[in-house]
Design an enzyme around this catalytic site. Structure first.
Site, PDB file in Angstrom:
ATOM      1  N   PRO A   2       0.849  -1.208   0.000  1.00 26.68           N
ATOM      2  CA  PRO A   2       0.000   0.000   0.000  1.00 26.68           C
ATOM      3  C   PRO A   2       0.878   1.250   0.000  1.00 26.68           C
ATOM      4  CG  PRO A   2      -0.634  -1.523   1.753  1.00 26.68           C
ATOM      5  CD  PRO A   2       0.668  -2.008   1.197  1.00 26.68           C
ATOM      6  N   GLU A   3       0.607   2.167  -0.942  1.00 32.49           N
ATOM      7  CA  GLU A   3       1.356   3.412  -0.992  1.00 32.49           C
ATOM      8  C   GLU A   3       0.457   4.547  -0.507  1.00 32.49           C
ATOM      9  OE1 GLU A   3       4.099   4.054  -4.137  1.00 32.49           O
ATOM     10  OE2 GLU A   3       3.975   1.996  -4.843  1.00 32.49           O
TER      11      GLU A   3
END
Ligand code: ZN
Length: 271
Positions: A2-3
């Site tokens: 997840p960014e």
């Protein structure tokens, strides 16, 4: 992994719903990357004031103290009125008067950490080194240029390091450098102010579009309501090795920088 866009989308998906909720019970599963720092019982009775984001951390403010949540490599947060019984990868359940906040994290690099305040040494250790917030109004080209002049490493790696600007992870760094026409291997302190302006605009553009679209880079990513994002469908270079550049038709190249895959167009991205 997840960014920043995924983390921001996650935040927006439950921040309003959980604000004002009182913690009824907390269940801990297997150990995460770091311990909670207090007993689960210590959180009972606290009232959630809101949810902020700093870099890839979500800051869940209580009337007293806060939780720092990180999704690690494979984590996702769900907030539901009545979630099913916890599965083998559900390692944190916070039951509240408005629903249950659950962290599902198969690889357990994620974390839920309590801090008494943002000045708490625990919070400072996790948040203190973070660079500028790319989605903040205070993030401008001049500040980005000033930060980059201090770094002699390749621009792609400087973006990933997160101490100049946070949250520009592997996919978004490749995409932003393509849009700005900058070769990922160029030394950060060798990029002219004009080209940094283009990079600044590209970072803002890529991240805000990703947030708008419900941003996803992880195949099984889902926001707190269980809706999948779809940003990966629009990549200009990421994951497109050998395929024609969408602008000029030149085959996209792949190289390794610090163990990470970097994709670029040798024609559109200048040294
Ligand atoms: Zn091209």
């Amino acid at each position: 992994m997840p960014e920043l866009p995924e983390v921001e989308v996650t935040r927006r998906s439950f921040a309003d719903a959980i604000a004002g909720a009182t913690v009824c019970a907390v269940r801990l599963g297997k150990p995460l990357r770091w311990p909670l720092g207090v007993t689960a019982e210590a959180l009972v009775g606290r009232v959630v004031q809101g949810v902020r984001r700093r870099g890839k951390y979500l800051l869940l403010d209580f009337d007293d103290g806060l939780l720092l949540l990180h999704l690690g490599m494979s984590g996702s947060l769900g907030f539901r009125p009545e979630p099913p019984s916890p599965g083998p990868h559900d390692h944190f359940d916070m039951h509240t008067t408005r629903g249950t906040l659950r962290l599902n994290d198969p690889r357990r690099f994620g974390a839920v950490v309590y801090a008494s305040s943002e000045g708490d040494p625990v919070a400072r250790k996790l948040l203190g080194h973070l660079g500028m917030e790319p989605l903040d109004a205070a993030f401008d080209a001049l500040r980005l240029h000033r930060g980059l002049t201090q770094r002699s490493a390749p621009i792609k790696q400087v973006l990933l390091a997160g101490d100049v600007v946070v949250g520009v992870g592997n996919i978004y760094a490749s995409e932003a450098l393509f849009l700005a026409g900058i070769r990922p291997t160029v030394r950060a302190n060798c990029i002219s102010r004009v080209r940094v302006q283009a990079l600044h605009a590209a970072i803002c553009d890529v991240l805000s579009r990703a947030v708008q679209k419900g941003g996803s880079t992880l195949r099984d990513f889902s926001n707190a309501n269980g809706e999948a994002g779809y940003f990966q469908l629009e990549a200009m270079v990421y994951g497109r090795q050998g395929e024609p550049c969408r602008r000029c038709g030149t085959p996209i190249k792949l190289l390794r920088q610090g163990q990470r895959a970097t994709y670029y167009c040798p024609q559109c991205q200048k040294r």
